[in-house]
Motif scaffolding. Structure first.
Motif, PDB file in Angstrom:
ATOM      1  N   ALA A 168     -14.298  85.951 -83.822  1.00  0.00           N
ATOM      2  CA  ALA A 168     -14.858  86.816 -84.852  1.00  0.00           C
ATOM      3  C   ALA A 168     -13.724  87.561 -85.534  1.00  0.00           C
ATOM      4  CB  ALA A 168     -15.850  87.804 -84.239  1.00  0.00           C
ATOM      5  N   ASN A 169     -13.963  88.030 -86.770  1.00  0.00           N
ATOM      6  CA  ASN A 169     -12.934  88.797 -87.483  1.00  0.00           C
ATOM      7  C   ASN A 169     -12.424  89.944 -86.633  1.00  0.00           C
ATOM      8  OD1 ASN A 169     -12.914  87.228 -89.751  1.00  0.00           O
ATOM      9  ND2 ASN A 169     -14.252  88.558 -90.945  1.00  0.00           N
ATOM     10  N   GLU A 170     -13.362  90.597 -85.915  1.00  0.00           N
ATOM     11  CA  GLU A 170     -12.994  91.756 -85.118  1.00  0.00           C
ATOM     12  C   GLU A 170     -12.099  91.392 -83.938  1.00  0.00           C
ATOM     13  OE1 GLU A 170     -17.288  92.423 -86.579  1.00  0.00           O
ATOM     14  OE2 GLU A 170     -15.973  90.778 -86.061  1.00  0.00           O
ATOM     15  N   GLN A 171     -12.047  90.101 -83.596  1.00  0.00           N
ATOM     16  CA  GLN A 171     -11.249  89.658 -82.457  1.00  0.00           C
ATOM     17  C   GLN A 171      -9.873  89.160 -82.871  1.00  0.00           C
ATOM     18  OE1 GLN A 171     -14.349  86.917 -81.229  1.00  0.00           O
ATOM     19  NE2 GLN A 171     -14.689  88.065 -79.355  1.00  0.00           N
ATOM     20  N   VAL A 172      -9.557  89.314 -84.151  1.00  0.00           N
ATOM     21  CA  VAL A 172      -8.236  88.950 -84.664  1.00  0.00           C
ATOM     22  C   VAL A 172      -7.460  90.238 -84.904  1.00  0.00           C
ATOM     23  CG1 VAL A 172      -6.968  87.768 -86.481  1.00  0.00           C
ATOM     24  CG2 VAL A 172      -9.205  86.897 -85.745  1.00  0.00           C
ATOM     25  N   ASP A 419     -21.487  88.438 -91.689  1.00  0.00           N
ATOM     26  CA  ASP A 419     -22.361  87.967 -90.614  1.00  0.00           C
ATOM     27  C   ASP A 419     -21.529  87.608 -89.391  1.00  0.00           C
ATOM     28  OD1 ASP A 419     -24.835  88.311 -91.756  1.00  0.00           O
ATOM     29  OD2 ASP A 419     -24.884  86.326 -92.681  1.00  0.00           O
ATOM     30  N   TRP A 420     -22.132  87.793 -88.236  1.00  0.00           N
ATOM     31  CA  TRP A 420     -21.436  87.638 -86.957  1.00  0.00           C
ATOM     32  C   TRP A 420     -21.456  86.173 -86.530  1.00  0.00           C
ATOM     33  CZ3 TRP A 420     -23.654  90.306 -81.925  1.00  0.00           C
ATOM     34  CH2 TRP A 420     -22.831  89.990 -80.835  1.00  0.00           C
ATOM     35  N   PHE A 495     -19.649  88.756 -76.499  1.00  0.00           N
ATOM     36  CA  PHE A 495     -20.144  90.062 -76.926  1.00  0.00           C
ATOM     37  C   PHE A 495     -21.672  90.076 -77.071  1.00  0.00           C
ATOM     38  CE2 PHE A 495     -15.716  90.913 -77.989  1.00  0.00           C
ATOM     39  CZ  PHE A 495     -15.601  92.206 -77.516  1.00  0.00           C
ATOM     40  N   THR A 496     -22.292  88.893 -77.133  1.00  0.00           N
ATOM     41  CA  THR A 496     -23.757  88.889 -77.102  1.00  0.00           C
ATOM     42  C   THR A 496     -24.254  89.351 -75.728  1.00  0.00           C
ATOM     43  OG1 THR A 496     -23.828  86.549 -76.451  1.00  0.00           O
ATOM     44  CG2 THR A 496     -23.914  87.035 -78.805  1.00  0.00           C
ATOM     45  N   ASN A 497     -23.525  89.001 -74.666  1.00  0.00           N
ATOM     46  CA  ASN A 497     -23.938  89.393 -73.313  1.00  0.00           C
ATOM     47  C   ASN A 497     -23.974  90.907 -73.154  1.00  0.00           C
ATOM     48  OD1 ASN A 497     -21.722  86.804 -72.200  1.00  0.00           O
ATOM     49  ND2 ASN A 497     -23.876  86.582 -72.652  1.00  0.00           N
ATOM     50  N   TYR A 541     -22.112  95.850 -82.298  1.00  0.00           N
ATOM     51  CA  TYR A 541     -22.993  94.731 -81.942  1.00  0.00           C
ATOM     52  C   TYR A 541     -24.209  95.202 -81.143  1.00  0.00           C
ATOM     53  CZ  TYR A 541     -19.192  91.540 -83.330  1.00  0.00           C
ATOM     54  OH  TYR A 541     -18.235  90.852 -84.016  1.00  0.00           O
ATOM     55  N   ALA A 542     -23.993  96.152 -80.229  1.00  0.00           N
ATOM     56  CA  ALA A 542     -25.118  96.671 -79.446  1.00  0.00           C
ATOM     57  C   ALA A 542     -26.118  97.392 -80.341  1.00  0.00           C
ATOM     58  CB  ALA A 542     -24.602  97.611 -78.351  1.00  0.00           C
TER      59      ALA A 542
END
Length: 835
Positions: A168-172, A419-420, A495-497, A541-542
């Motif tokens: 995801a963008n946030e993970q870069v 979008d995620w 991150f869905t978990n 995300y939560a």
């Protein structure tokens, strides 16, 4: 009690077993008590807990125990965020299955957590890699799909070439994968997306209601959602086409000196037959993939043969392909205004493009030269024809109005939030519950066939996704036509978990993810504690998942966490030897300002105090510290000295001091004297005041302040003579420290003859009347020096205070028969005698 020393090695185990046996901390959803849900962000099972975990969970534990003492039914659970790349990496490195590695780590870390005596409801424990958990996650995923909140489409993605997966963008981070550190590439893949953008406005507006969240976290989320309003219009291109662009600063339109498009924009792709263009596009794919990363990257461009006509001046502006333009933000094309945008300024400077001032503090500065950077401040419009002299806001409105009247543009709103993308090309994650059929297309797995479980016999010898290579797992039959079909081999972003685990803690029916009535009893989480590093990824995300589930009718909760606290890190000095690299604190001896290796005696470099890190080896093992000092000393250290939102420097002297205080309290508790009589009103008043103040401090999560007050009351009780008031103060201290030092408190409580657990006892009560100060301390001075202090009724008259001062033996010795010329009395504060 007659025991001179507290023995934590024995007491810790004894009371942990007693709490487990009694189910002391198991939450009862059917209780008629008011509910309180206390939660710390659950850990990844890496194999060992670290001091950061200890600090985080100690804070939550004090809150949970305190809330129980105040009459609440408390839910304080623990589980494991167990899917993710580290387990797959371990499988490749250690030749073990990710599941076996993960569960072994869980067992070890659970034993460590139990040693610290946390008040956790272990009956609700789960790991996100449990099929029982991720099967319910698959069911929720299908519900969202049916509600139109999930789709699958081709998209350019961030590809980590080392972890071989999409990010995801946030993970870069700075153009690199957040775990591997590898330079991220751009690729086109078919991906599953959660439509978080459908909730952008709601997520943004909801931040206003989060009164008990840190402002810095809310600001980070606001910036990430990134709502901006501006003008969308089209340039007429020299090749006969139109180029839509979006700008948040239409007021600066006369300052435009170039137009730039993203490397994957249709304009750029149409030119990619040129080898030079193709090479530049490939170079762009190796660069950053997020707006944040591109802000700091070198601005690179390729000047095309195409020009764009300015809508007002008619000038032809050069069109560049640029590495700092993102296709998925706005239209994938930008109007470059270098005078008032730093990114555009750097680009224009590099390629020697005009830089025109169109905003100035005053119209008289219209011709003032530009400095060494763009000017982004407010002012009036200059060098802009009909806009000259207008304010920035008026100019924006005027340009938008002219564009709409001329039908060549419109005012619009865009969002930075994308979008995620939740597809990951890896094994150790939740299988996406869909099937690909050549006849029926993409078909959801029927819910009665959930969970879709991971195969156990997987191969990690070859890089890439083991599910894609598995000989049998991906082959199945279509639920619609019965023909041959293939399972989806992508798994969900981990991150869905963690986006709904707090719901499963609150309610755990076997036949569905949760029960709405149970959720209503516990949610939202009253106190949520974790690191600031999760401000965007996990917390956003939560919030989205909770809103999405409410949107499809699962419950009525919108915000998952009523209050959020982001604790500081635990830090330690670093040590380094030129030949041997980093050394751990256990390998070093400190002498004054110098450090020496224990084994060789050589002097080593003392480095900065930074967050404890395995790579820098500046970690302290909690097990070793507990072995030496006991759990309560460790807990007390985590709460003392530093405010909880700030970093806490680890100190051997500090933990030793905490251990000494544990022993001080033990000796004080041993001095409870049931035969004592009489009253010590100042001590009693201080005890009642401390009961209230410590409660307020805990409620405010000001644990260091509560610790300081307990130190003060302990010192006062130690000095006081036996009395009923002293007994009250000792008992009050026992109850007040029990959330912080539960083993010590339970041991002392039992030694005092209690027939029940202190963990079940209430918070000590106070007398409101004792909170009011009705006595004051009066300083008596003679010849400018303090000669005595007096205790007097508050509001005593000047005459009474003078008489009390002159009656003091110490004052009379100082006077030594001298004639008193004047007595100055400051009510409730001071008597000054002048001779």
């Amino acid at each position: 009690m007659n025991d001179t020393r507290f023995e934590p090695a024995k007491a810790d185990r004894r009371w942990q077993a007693a709490w487990d046996k009694a189910g002391t901390f198991n939450a009862d959803s059917n209780s008629d008590k008011p509910k309180s849900y206390v939660l710390e962000m659950f850990p990844y099972p890496s194999g060992r807990i670290h001091m950061g975990h200890v600090r985080n969970y100690t804070m939550g534990d004090v809150l949970a125990r305190y809330k129980k003492m105040r009459g609440f039914e408390v839910l304080h659970p623990m589980g494991w965020d167990a899917f993710g790349m580290p387990a797959e990496n371990a499988a490749m490195e250690k030749k073990v299955h990710p599941g076996a590695w993960t569960r072994s780590n869980i067992e070890a870390m659970k034993a460590q957590l139990k040693r610290i005596g946390f008040a956790l409801d272990w009956t609700r424990e789960f790991a996100t890699c449990d099929p029982e958990y991720y099967g319910h996650e698959q069911a929720l995923f299908l519900d969202m799909y049916e509600a139109g909140l999930i789709d699958r489409r081709s998209s350019e993605v961030n590809w980590d070439p080392v972890d071989m997966t999409v990010l995801a963008n946030e993970q870069v981070i700075d153009g690199k994968g957040w775990r591997s550190g590898a330079e991220v590439e751009k690729r086109k893949l078919d991906q599953w997306f959660l439509k978080i953008t459908d909730f952008a406005e709601d997520l943004l507006d909801g931040l206003d209601d989060l009164k008990d969240w840190p402002d810095k976290v809310k600001l980070m989320q606001e910036n990430w959602i990134g709502k901006s309003q501006g003008l969308e219009f089209s340039f007429d291109l020299s090749n006969g086409e139109k180029l839509p662009v979006y700008t948040t600063r239409p007021d600066t339109i006369f300052g435009a000196s170039f137009v730039a498009v993203a490397a994957d924009h249709p304009v750029a792709q149409a030119l990619s037959g040129d080898p030079q263009v193709a090479a530049f596009i490939e170079e762009c794919k190796k660069g950053g993939t997020t707006a944040a990363a591109l802000e700091t990257a070198e601005k690179l461009g390729f000047k095309t043969s195409i020009t764009a006509k300015h809508p007002f001046s008619g000038l032809d502006l050069p069109v560049f392909i640029a590495n700092f333009v993102l296709m998925d933000y706005g239209t994938g094309a930008v109007m470059g205004v270098p005078g008032h945008d730093q990114r555009d300024f750097e680009f224009a400077t590099k390629y020697e493009l005009p830089i025109t001032r169109v905003v100035a503090k005053d119209v008289s500065e219209a011709d003032a030269p530009m400095g060494g950077e763009a000017e982004s401040g407010d002012g009036v419009i200059v060098n802009s024809d009909f806009l000259n002299g207008m304010s920035v806001e008026d100019a924006k409105a005027d340009v938008i109005s002219r564009a709409e009247d001329g039908s060549w543009g419109k005012g619009t709103t865009v969002w930075r939030l994308r979008d995620w993308g939740i597809s990951r090309q890896r094994y150790w994650g939740t299988p996406i519950p869909f099937i690909h059929c050549d006849t029926c297309g993409i078909v959801p797995v029927p819910k009665d066939q959930l969970p879709v479980t991971l195969p156990e016999d997987v191969d990690f010898e070859t890089p890439g996704n083991p599910l894609e290579r598995h000989a049998t797992w991906k082959h199945t039959s279509c639920p619609k036509c019965g023909g041959q079909a293939r399972r989806e081999t992508d798994t969900l972003d981990t991150f869905t978990n963690s986006s709904w685990y707090f719901l499963r803690f609150a309610s755990q029916p076997a036949d569905k993810p949760f029960d709405a009535e149970e959720i209503a009893k516990w949610m939202p989480v009253e106190h949520y504690i974790g690191g600031i590093e999760h401000a965007i990824l996990h917390l956003l995300y939560a919030r989205f998942w909770t809103r999405a589930l409410a949107h499809i009718g699962k419950f009525d909760v919108k915000e998952p966490f009523a209050s959020l606290f982001t604790q500081g890190m635990v830090t330690h000095e670093t040590y380094r030897s030129g030949d041997r690299g980093w050394l751990s604190p256990d390998e070093v001896r400190i002498e004054g300002e110098k450090a020496f290796a224990l084994d060789s005696g050589e002097q080593v470099e003392r480095g900065r105090v930074i967050k404890m890190s395995k790579s820098k080896k500046n970690v302290v093992d909690p097990d070793n510290i507990i072995n030496d000092y006991g759990a309560d000393a460790v807990r007390w250290f985590m709460l003392s000295d530093s405010p909880p939102e700030r970093d806490l420097p680890w100190s051997e002297a500090g933990i030793e001091g905490c251990y000494r205080f544990v022993q001080r309290l033990w000796r004080l508790f041993d001095q409870l004297d049931e035969s004592a009589t009489g009253e010590d009103k100042p001590l009693a008043r201080r005890a009642h005041q401390t009961i209230v103040a410590v409660a307020d401090d805990i409620e405010a999560l000001s644990f260091n302040k509560a610790v300081a007050r307990i130190y003060e009351l302990t010192g006062a009780a130690e000095k006081a003579a036996p009395s009923e008031s002293r007994n009250f103060a000792i008992r009050a201290l026992l109850h007040m420290v029990s959330p912080m030092m539960p083993h010590l408190a339970e041991e002392a409580y039992a030694k005092m003859g209690a027939d029940h657990l202190l963990a079940d006892a209430p918070w000590p009560t106070h007398d409101e009347a004792m909170l009011v100060e009705d006595e004051v301390t009066i300083a008596v001075q003679h010849k400018g020096k303090l000669r005595d202090t007096l205790t007097a009724p508050k509001g005593a008259s000047k005459e009474d205070l003078e008489a009390m001062a002159l009656a003091s033996e110490k004052v009379q010795r100082s006077l030594d028969g001298a004639e008193i010329r004047k007595v100055i009395v400051v009510p409730d504060r001071l008597v000054n005698i002048v001779t």
